[in-house]
Design an enzyme around this catalytic site. Structure first.
Site: not given
Ligand code: 6PG
Length: 471
Positions: A10, A12-14, A128-130, A182, A185-186, A189-190, A444
């Site tokens: 892979g 791509a940028v990451m 994590s960390g973009g 993770k 963690h997200n 983050e939200y 109930r």
């Protein structure tokens, strides 16, 4: 050319940033991408003595020293299955495949089982960390076979962010544990992002503050107990001028938030495990509501009339800061309660204090008070809820009145603050002696003979409830 230490799938940028990070630390990295032109482009744009491009999968695999370590930085979902299925037949027992994407942890568990049939160790690695983190030091959450982890450990510890000199990377647990941690963690983050967004709404619409004043307030807050990556970037965001016109860039951004799914997964998973992560759910729903632009425009006009006004008062800004802090504690308490439950449900030996410690740098939710979370778990490794710890309990006591005042003010003014409101509700659910559950149990039992327990004697009881108001 000698054998490569590690392979990266892979470009791509990451993936390319992580490969460059590894290469900077002296590891020879074999680089591969499904479409070879991307590998070629990265090799041209970022020539590095420790990075080598490979254009065929077999050639890539053959270039690696044994046991082979291969990391995926590719899109979560079917691309991971595709690459894994291609690789497994050409790998050897003892080799490792590590998925560094935001994969769903149940997929990771399934892939772990599949790879095990080939004697290959599959790792789910939360990262994590973009983009910047990948290049300069991310927070790394690896899950998989404990012994096999030792092979990759020097690489991960070298490339990870450092907090007080310690790498922000620790072995998390078996199979899907890394991706689970993770995911949550997200989720946190939200909630964290939503709390900050709500604080900004309050500053603007209740406090009448300008963007510059808001930026300064966030900057100020970032010097104290609220110090965190997200508060820091928010200070920057409110100071940013629009580069395509007059005014502030943030005010030109459409009020509709995206989401890729990790927050939603956390919320669904929490429901499945029976853990209350209401603030994470509120944050997900706030994004959902933000997407209803047309409906909001239509209902906005007809519902706007008749709102009260309140005097924000002198202590207003300090009240908002304190609310944000109390809300943040509640959000982390929910996230860590979910970790605690997951350790039981999945049999992972999660070290909650270590998890908080690796979150101190590199990741999106890095914050000053994570040290306090580590200290709390050092005091009581099996702490049921963070708010039971003396430090956090003290902070909740100190800030609860502000949280309550600010939330009440927001409701009176008609400013939506779902995360803050859920923080109050969460804390009150612990605090209030009665939650009305006795009424629910009675209902109930009334309609379904589900029985109830009594306060004054042991056992289960069913009562023949009378119709007191017939007809
Ligand atoms: C991180 C981020 C990262 C990413 C999320 C954002 O830890 O580096 O969490 O994983 O930014 O995908 O998620 P949403 O697109 O769902 O907001």
């Amino acid at each position: 050319m000698g054998k490569m230490n590690i392979g990266m799938v892979g470009m791509a940028v990451m993936g390319s940033n992580l490969a460059l990070n590894m290469a900077d630390h002296g590891f020879d990295v074999a680089c591969y991408n499904y479409t070879p032109d991307l590998t070629e482009k990265v090799m041209k744009e970022h020539p590095h003595e420790h990075m080598h491009g490979f254009y065929g999968l077999q050639e890539f695999v053959d270039s690696l020293e044994k046991p082979r370590m291969i990391m995926f930085m590719i899109m979560a979902g079917s691309p991971v299955d595709y690459m894994l299925e291609k690789l497994l037949p050409i790998l050897e027992p003892g080799d490792m495949v590590m998925d560094g994407g935001n994969s769903f942890f149940e997929d990771t568990r399934r892939r772990h089982e599949l790879a095990a049939k080939y004697g290959v160790h599959f790792f789910g690695v939360g990262i994590s960390g973009g983009e910047k983190g990948a290049r300069l030091g991310p927070c790394i959450m690896p899950g998989g076979n404990r012994e096999a982890y030792e092979y990759v450990r020097p690489v991960f510890e070298a490339i990870a962010a450092k907090a007080a000199g310690e790498p922000c990377c620790t072995y998390i647990g078996g199979d899907g544990a890394g991706h689970y941690v993770k995911m949550v963690h997200n989720g946190i983050e939200y909630a964290d992002m939503q709390l900050i967004a709500e604080s900004s709404l309050l500053m603007k619409y209740a406090g009448g503050m300008s963007n510059q004043q808001m930026s300064e307030a966030f900057y100020e807050w970032n010097q104290g107990e609220l110090k965190s990556f997200l508060i820091g970037i928010t200070a920057d965001i409110f100071a940013e001028r629009d580069d395509m016109g007059d005014g502030w860039l943030v005010d030109m951004i459409v009020d509709s938030a995206g989401q890729k799914g990790t927050g939603r997964w956390t919320s669904i998973q929490a429901m499945k495990q029976g853990v209350n992560t209401s603030m994470i759910t509120a944050a997900c729903n706030a994004r959902v509501m933000s997407n209803l632009l047309e409906e909001r425009a239509a209902l906005g006009e007809s519902l706007a009339a008749g709102l009260n006004t309140v005097d924000a008062g002198e202590d207003f800004l300090e009240d908002v800061r304190r609310s944000l802090y109390a809300g943040k504690i509640a959000a982390y308490a929910q996230g860590f309660a979910l970790y605690r439950s997951a350790a039981e449900v999945y049999g992972w030996q999660l070290d909650f204090g270590r998890i908080a410690a690796i979150f101190r740098a590199g990741c999106i939710i890095q914050a000053e008070f994570l040290n306090k979370i580590t200290e709390a778990y050092n005091r009581q490794p099996q702490l049921a809820n963070l708010m039971l710890d003396e430090f956090f309990l003290g902070k909740i006591k100190e800030n609860l009145a502000s949280l309550r005042r600010v939330t009440a003010m927001a409701i009176t003014l008609g400013i939506p603050v779902p995360a803050l409101a859920n923080a109050v509700q969460y804390i009150d659910s612990f605090r209030a002696g009665q939650l009305g559950a006795n009424v629910i149990q009675a209902q109930r039992d009334y309609f379904g003979a589900h029985t109830f327990q009594r306060k004054d004697r042991a056992g289960s009881f069913h009562h023949q409830w009378q119709e007191h108001y017939k007809g």
